[in-house]
Design a protein around this motif. Sequence first.
Motif, PDB file in Angstrom:
ATOM      1  N   SER A  45       0.818  -1.102   0.019  1.00  0.00           N
ATOM      2  CA  SER A  45      -0.109   0.038  -0.017  1.00  0.00           C
ATOM      3  C   SER A  45       0.866   1.347  -0.088  1.00  0.00           C
ATOM      4  O   SER A  45       1.917   1.137   0.388  1.00  0.00           O
ATOM      5  CB  SER A  45      -0.860  -0.163   1.354  1.00  0.00           C
ATOM      6  OG  SER A  45      -1.488   1.290   1.408  1.00  0.00           O
ATOM      7  N   MET A  46       0.355   2.310  -0.564  1.00  0.00           N
ATOM      8  CA  MET A  46       1.062   3.554  -0.602  1.00  0.00           C
ATOM      9  C   MET A  46       1.292   4.036   0.952  1.00  0.00           C
ATOM     10  O   MET A  46       2.012   5.045   1.462  1.00  0.00           O
ATOM     11  CB  MET A  46       0.366   4.870  -1.163  1.00  0.00           C
ATOM     12  CG  MET A  46      -0.980   5.085  -0.482  1.00  0.00           C
ATOM     13  SD  MET A  46      -1.657   6.498  -1.749  1.00  0.00           S
ATOM     14  CE  MET A  46      -1.529   7.648  -0.634  1.00  0.00           C
ATOM     15  N   LYS A  81       3.028  -2.581   5.796  1.00  0.00           N
ATOM     16  CA  LYS A  81       2.855  -2.573   4.235  1.00  0.00           C
ATOM     17  C   LYS A  81       4.524  -2.049   3.829  1.00  0.00           C
ATOM     18  O   LYS A  81       4.984  -2.448   2.837  1.00  0.00           O
ATOM     19  CB  LYS A  81       2.036  -1.367   4.048  1.00  0.00           C
ATOM     20  CG  LYS A  81       0.579  -1.835   3.946  1.00  0.00           C
ATOM     21  CD  LYS A  81      -0.023  -2.934   3.136  1.00  0.00           C
ATOM     22  CE  LYS A  81      -0.532  -4.077   3.974  1.00  0.00           C
ATOM     23  NZ  LYS A  81      -0.793  -5.100   3.112  1.00  0.00           N
ATOM     24  N   VAL A 105       3.070  -4.311  -4.832  1.00  0.00           N
ATOM     25  CA  VAL A 105       1.912  -3.361  -5.589  1.00  0.00           C
ATOM     26  C   VAL A 105       1.055  -2.624  -4.716  1.00  0.00           C
ATOM     27  O   VAL A 105       0.786  -3.239  -3.484  1.00  0.00           O
ATOM     28  CB  VAL A 105       1.049  -4.216  -6.397  1.00  0.00           C
ATOM     29  CG1 VAL A 105       1.674  -5.013  -7.548  1.00  0.00           C
ATOM     30  CG2 VAL A 105      -0.100  -5.027  -5.776  1.00  0.00           C
ATOM     31  N   HIS A 106       0.510  -1.514  -4.902  1.00  0.00           N
ATOM     32  CA  HIS A 106      -0.263  -0.651  -4.445  1.00  0.00           C
ATOM     33  C   HIS A 106      -1.500  -0.719  -5.316  1.00  0.00           C
ATOM     34  O   HIS A 106      -1.524  -0.140  -6.223  1.00  0.00           O
ATOM     35  CB  HIS A 106       0.087   0.745  -4.088  1.00  0.00           C
ATOM     36  CG  HIS A 106      -0.928   1.605  -3.645  1.00  0.00           C
ATOM     37  ND1 HIS A 106      -1.632   1.555  -2.538  1.00  0.00           N
ATOM     38  CD2 HIS A 106      -1.460   2.883  -4.363  1.00  0.00           C
ATOM     39  CE1 HIS A 106      -2.523   2.311  -2.374  1.00  0.00           C
ATOM     40  NE2 HIS A 106      -2.499   3.329  -3.457  1.00  0.00           N
ATOM     41  N   GLY A 108      -4.220   0.698  -4.948  1.00  0.00           N
ATOM     42  CA  GLY A 108      -5.154   1.961  -4.888  1.00  0.00           C
ATOM     43  C   GLY A 108      -6.128   1.551  -3.546  1.00  0.00           C
ATOM     44  O   GLY A 108      -6.025   0.415  -3.052  1.00  0.00           O
ATOM     45  N   THR A 143      -3.281  -3.389 -10.907  1.00  0.00           N
ATOM     46  CA  THR A 143      -1.893  -3.274 -10.903  1.00  0.00           C
ATOM     47  C   THR A 143      -1.484  -4.848 -10.663  1.00  0.00           C
ATOM     48  O   THR A 143      -0.421  -5.341 -11.112  1.00  0.00           O
ATOM     49  CB  THR A 143      -1.611  -2.395  -9.799  1.00  0.00           C
ATOM     50  OG1 THR A 143      -1.839  -1.114 -10.335  1.00  0.00           O
ATOM     51  CG2 THR A 143      -0.328  -2.515  -9.627  1.00  0.00           C
ATOM     52  N   TYR A 160       8.365  -1.991  -6.737  1.00  0.00           N
ATOM     53  CA  TYR A 160       6.954  -1.500  -6.093  1.00  0.00           C
ATOM     54  C   TYR A 160       6.315  -0.799  -7.346  1.00  0.00           C
ATOM     55  O   TYR A 160       6.722  -0.084  -8.119  1.00  0.00           O
ATOM     56  CB  TYR A 160       7.207  -0.400  -5.190  1.00  0.00           C
ATOM     57  CG  TYR A 160       6.100  -0.074  -4.676  1.00  0.00           C
ATOM     58  CD1 TYR A 160       5.238  -0.633  -3.772  1.00  0.00           C
ATOM     59  CD2 TYR A 160       5.816   1.367  -4.932  1.00  0.00           C
ATOM     60  CE1 TYR A 160       4.204   0.345  -3.135  1.00  0.00           C
ATOM     61  CE2 TYR A 160       4.579   1.902  -4.634  1.00  0.00           C
ATOM     62  CZ  TYR A 160       3.631   1.246  -3.434  1.00  0.00           C
ATOM     63  OH  TYR A 160       2.833   2.180  -3.132  1.00  0.00           O
ATOM     64  N   GLU A 162       2.366   0.830  -8.696  1.00  0.00           N
ATOM     65  CA  GLU A 162       1.153   1.611  -8.728  1.00  0.00           C
ATOM     66  C   GLU A 162       0.530   1.912  -9.980  1.00  0.00           C
ATOM     67  O   GLU A 162       1.204   2.469 -10.855  1.00  0.00           O
ATOM     68  CB  GLU A 162       1.694   2.532  -7.679  1.00  0.00           C
ATOM     69  CG  GLU A 162       0.547   3.509  -7.168  1.00  0.00           C
ATOM     70  CD  GLU A 162       0.862   4.666  -6.140  1.00  0.00           C
ATOM     71  OE1 GLU A 162       0.224   5.457  -6.315  1.00  0.00           O
ATOM     72  OE2 GLU A 162       1.791   4.561  -5.490  1.00  0.00           O
ATOM     73  N   ASN A 163      -0.475   2.123 -10.043  1.00  0.00           N
ATOM     74  CA  ASN A 163      -1.191   2.082 -11.274  1.00  0.00           C
ATOM     75  C   ASN A 163      -0.614   1.587 -12.614  1.00  0.00           C
ATOM     76  O   ASN A 163      -0.201   2.321 -13.675  1.00  0.00           O
ATOM     77  CB  ASN A 163      -1.541   3.835 -11.410  1.00  0.00           C
ATOM     78  CG  ASN A 163      -2.457   4.213 -10.648  1.00  0.00           C
ATOM     79  OD1 ASN A 163      -3.542   3.864 -10.209  1.00  0.00           O
ATOM     80  ND2 ASN A 163      -1.816   5.324 -10.071  1.00  0.00           N
ATOM     81  N   MET A 167       7.037   2.236  -9.466  1.00  0.00           N
ATOM     82  CA  MET A 167       7.274   3.233  -8.808  1.00  0.00           C
ATOM     83  C   MET A 167       8.358   3.687  -7.978  1.00  0.00           C
ATOM     84  O   MET A 167       9.046   2.343  -7.398  1.00  0.00           O
ATOM     85  CB  MET A 167       6.343   3.832  -7.879  1.00  0.00           C
ATOM     86  CG  MET A 167       4.927   3.853  -8.680  1.00  0.00           C
ATOM     87  SD  MET A 167       4.716   5.091  -9.800  1.00  0.00           S
ATOM     88  CE  MET A 167       4.249   6.505  -8.643  1.00  0.00           C
TER      89      MET A 167
END
Length: 193
Positions: A45-46, A81, A105-106, A108, A143, A160, A162-163, A167
């Motif tokens: 997660s972010m 996370k 992965v994040h 979202g 993702t 990592y 994201e979208n 990142m």
Amino acid sequence: NCPGRTEDGLGMIFGVNHIGHFLLTHLLLERLKECAPSRVINVSSMAYKWGHIDFNNVETHKTLRTSNSFMQMFKAYCDTKLCNILFTRELAKMLQGTGVTCYSVHPGTIKTELTRNFPTIAKILTRPMTFLFFKDPMAGAQTTLHCALQEGIEPLSGRYFENCAVMDVNAEARDDATAKKLWEISERFCGLS
């Protein structure tokens, strides 16, 4: 302590969000190597950006946070996370040349039942944000599916996403010494060392 403990005495959030995944991955590694090329996807997660690993606390209490306040439980979630990203980073190093790659992965912020045990006031306050800004589960899976299926991302093992894009992560999430120490503690807590 944070609500609940695992049967092994680990803090519940730490045990469920990190140690359980660590052990499951370890138990599957030989099969993943036999079936190579194969991939391991860790859902982070972010929120990792607000995480920190206090190894003294982990060693002493087998958990990341020792308070059960709502804010401390959220921070423990963020800590786990960060653990997911560091675990993926160290795993990628160990699996180099085996045909097994791994990614964190994040997905979202997704409309799920994650808040079902939140205090009523927190549920009321988060409901408008959920409606306006959270992804539905189908969008949230993209993702993870990208990392599981996209051809040509093997050189990005350990990174990592994201979208559906790789990142950069903050310095603590890139710290090889922290990743290695977390790995060693995780092995010990799982009875693997």
